[in-house]
Design a protein around this motif. Structure first.
Motif, short mmCIF file in Angstrom:
data_model
loop_
_atom_site.label_atom_id
_atom_site.label_comp_id
_atom_site.label_asym_id
_atom_site.label_seq_id
_atom_site.Cartn_x
_atom_site.Cartn_y
_atom_site.Cartn_z
N GLY A 91 0.83 -1.19 0.00
CA GLY A 91 0.00 0.00 0.00
C GLY A 91 0.86 1.24 0.00
O GLY A 91 2.01 1.22 -0.45
N LYS A 92 0.31 2.33 0.53
CA LYS A 92 1.01 3.60 0.57
C LYS A 92 1.30 4.02 2.00
O LYS A 92 0.72 3.48 2.95
N ILE A 93 2.20 4.99 2.13
CA ILE A 93 2.53 5.57 3.43
C ILE A 93 2.10 7.02 3.41
O ILE A 93 2.56 7.81 2.59
N GLY A 94 1.18 7.36 4.30
CA GLY A 94 0.65 8.70 4.34
C GLY A 94 0.96 9.40 5.65
O GLY A 94 1.77 8.93 6.46
N ALA A 95 0.28 10.49 5.90
CA ALA A 95 0.51 11.28 7.11
C ALA A 95 0.12 10.53 8.37
O ALA A 95 0.65 10.78 9.45
N THR A 96 -0.81 9.58 8.24
CA THR A 96 -1.27 8.81 9.40
C THR A 96 -0.63 7.44 9.47
O THR A 96 -1.05 6.60 10.25
N GLY A 97 0.39 7.20 8.63
CA GLY A 97 1.07 5.91 8.64
C GLY A 97 0.74 5.05 7.44
O GLY A 97 0.51 5.58 6.33
N LEU A 98 0.69 3.75 7.63
CA LEU A 98 0.46 2.83 6.53
C LEU A 98 -1.01 2.81 6.11
O LEU A 98 -1.91 2.80 6.95
N VAL A 99 -1.21 2.78 4.79
CA VAL A 99 -2.56 2.72 4.22
C VAL A 99 -2.59 1.52 3.28
O VAL A 99 -2.17 1.61 2.12
N PRO A 100 -3.05 0.36 3.75
CA PRO A 100 -3.01 -0.84 2.91
C PRO A 100 -3.93 -0.74 1.71
O PRO A 100 -5.00 -0.13 1.78
N ALA A 101 -3.47 -1.32 0.59
CA ALA A 101 -4.28 -1.37 -0.63
C ALA A 101 -4.65 -2.82 -0.96
O ALA A 101 -5.71 -3.07 -1.53
N ARG A 102 -3.78 -3.77 -0.59
CA ARG A 102 -4.02 -5.17 -0.92
C ARG A 102 -3.38 -6.07 0.14
O ARG A 102 -2.27 -5.80 0.60
N TYR A 103 -4.10 -7.08 0.53
CA TYR A 103 -3.62 -8.05 1.52
C TYR A 103 -3.91 -9.45 1.00
O TYR A 103 -4.98 -9.72 0.46
N VAL A 116 -7.71 -12.95 -0.68
CA VAL A 116 -7.18 -11.71 -1.23
C VAL A 116 -8.15 -10.60 -0.84
O VAL A 116 -9.35 -10.71 -1.12
N SER A 117 -7.65 -9.57 -0.18
CA SER A 117 -8.47 -8.44 0.23
C SER A 117 -7.97 -7.17 -0.44
O SER A 117 -6.78 -6.87 -0.37
N VAL A 118 -8.87 -6.45 -1.08
CA VAL A 118 -8.55 -5.17 -1.70
C VAL A 118 -9.22 -4.07 -0.88
O VAL A 118 -10.43 -4.10 -0.65
N PHE A 119 -8.41 -3.11 -0.40
CA PHE A 119 -8.89 -2.02 0.43
C PHE A 119 -9.21 -0.81 -0.45
O PHE A 119 -8.31 -0.24 -1.06
N ASP A 120 -10.46 -0.41 -0.50
CA ASP A 120 -10.88 0.75 -1.28
C ASP A 120 -11.39 1.81 -0.30
O ASP A 120 -12.58 1.84 0.05
N PHE A 121 -10.47 2.69 0.15
CA PHE A 121 -10.86 3.69 1.14
C PHE A 121 -11.71 4.80 0.52
O PHE A 121 -12.44 5.48 1.24
N ALA A 122 -11.62 4.98 -0.79
CA ALA A 122 -12.46 6.00 -1.45
C ALA A 122 -13.94 5.61 -1.34
O ALA A 122 -14.81 6.48 -1.18
N LYS A 123 -14.20 4.31 -1.39
CA LYS A 123 -15.57 3.81 -1.28
C LYS A 123 -15.89 3.27 0.11
O LYS A 123 -17.02 2.85 0.37
N ASN A 124 -14.87 3.26 0.97
CA ASN A 124 -15.02 2.68 2.32
C ASN A 124 -15.52 1.24 2.26
O ASN A 124 -16.38 0.84 3.05
N ARG A 125 -14.95 0.48 1.31
CA ARG A 125 -15.32 -0.93 1.18
C ARG A 125 -14.05 -1.77 1.08
O ARG A 125 -13.03 -1.34 0.51
N LEU A 146 -6.16 -1.18 9.31
CA LEU A 146 -4.95 -1.88 8.90
C LEU A 146 -5.25 -3.36 8.71
O LEU A 146 -6.24 -3.88 9.23
N ASP A 147 -4.39 -4.06 7.96
CA ASP A 147 -4.53 -5.50 7.86
C ASP A 147 -3.64 -6.16 8.92
O ASP A 147 -2.96 -5.49 9.69
N ARG A 148 -3.63 -7.49 8.95
CA ARG A 148 -2.93 -8.22 10.00
C ARG A 148 -1.42 -8.05 9.96
O ARG A 148 -0.75 -8.23 10.97
N VAL A 149 -0.88 -7.72 8.79
CA VAL A 149 0.56 -7.54 8.66
C VAL A 149 0.96 -6.09 8.90
O VAL A 149 1.85 -5.79 9.69
N SER A 150 0.27 -5.17 8.23
CA SER A 150 0.65 -3.76 8.33
C SER A 150 0.47 -3.22 9.74
O SER A 150 1.16 -2.27 10.14
N ALA A 151 -0.41 -3.82 10.54
CA ALA A 151 -0.66 -3.34 11.90
C ALA A 151 0.61 -3.31 12.74
O ALA A 151 0.80 -2.42 13.56
N PHE A 152 1.50 -4.27 12.52
CA PHE A 152 2.69 -4.37 13.35
C PHE A 152 3.85 -3.53 12.82
O PHE A 152 4.90 -3.46 13.44
#
Length: 246
Positions: A91-103, A116-125, A146-152
């Motif tokens: 995913g990306k790294i923003g002002a609030t930390g990690l922003v997952p896009a795919r897990y 496979v999980s796709v994170f769509d924050f624009a749609k909040n889905r 966050l997902d289970r990996v990015s959380a840590f």
């Protein structure tokens, strides 16, 4: 408890813990600025018996990141349940930390449980598929999840400076709020390296998994030790063997 029950419960728990080949410990050096690359090796014990190893690899390029976490059964358990669990996050790294896009989660012995999980924050889905089972679903995705990996790895970019640490983590469907409270700041020695840590304990409700984290203050708050106990009483301890940061 029968051995096959222990085996199956270990693999289920390992997927939650985001728990690598067992290697000799080397001297880790504290780093300044955001990390570009992290390689960490851990071992997992149950009641003092080695049952698994973990390899964590984090890499950053600009404002994007990739994480791969590989868990393998080890010791006597490997003779009856030789398994390999791989978790991936990008995913990306923003002002609030990690922003997952795919897990992604893949399991060698049971590909039907791959997800496979796709994170769509624009749609909040969050869009979840199971390639081996042909299932596709989508769920509400709150901002900051966050997902289970990015959380840590979130702590490497947003340092836990308060007595309480709270974050949302997706468990495949709905996001769950995790709240940790600071207990103390012990020093933990790994090989010849002494890590100054912050010890957090998860605040839980009945039926939730308990967890304790010891995070290295001078090494981007990487985990030095973690202890997990699920709602059925299965307790696992993950301890650092080797840490390299660039």
């Amino acid at each position: 408890m029968r051995l096959n029950s222990i085996c199956s419960r270990f693999i289920i728990s390992a997927s939650l813990l985001t728990l690598a080949a067992l290697m000799p410990a080397v001297h880790a050096q504290p780093q300044a600025g955001p990390p570009k690359k992290i390689t960490a090796h851990y071992k997992i014990h149950k009641s003092g018996i080695l049952i698994g190893t973990v390899e964590e690899r984090f890499s950053r390029e600009g404002d994007t990141y990739k994480i791969v976490s590989e868990t393998r059964t080890a010791g006597a358990l490997r003779w009856v349940l030789n398994d390999h669990l791989v978790l991936r996050s990008e995913g990306k790294i923003g002002a609030t930390g990690l922003v997952p896009a795919r897990y992604e989660m893949t399991r060698e012995r049971d590909p039907k449980k791959d997800i496979v999980s796709v994170f769509d924050f624009a749609k909040n889905r969050i869009f979840l598929t199971r390639p081996g089972g042909g299932m596709s679903e989508n769920f509400h995705l709150p901002d900051g999840t966050l997902d289970r990996v990015s959380a840590f790895y979130q702590f490497a970019f947003v340092a836990p400076v308060s007595p309480e640490v709270s974050f949302l983590m997706n468990q495949g469907k709905d996001a769950e709020r995790y709240l940790y409270r600071k207990v103390d700041e012990p020093t933990i020695k790994v090989g010849e390296t002494a890590y100054s840590t912050v010890h957090y304990v998860r605040e839980t409700k009945q039926g939730q998994a308990n967890a304790q984290l010891w995070l290295a203050k001078d090494w981007h708050f990487m985990a030095v030790r973690m202890v997990f106990e699920d709602s059925r009483g299965l307790s696992l301890e993950q301890t650092l063997v080797d840490l390299q940061i660039e």
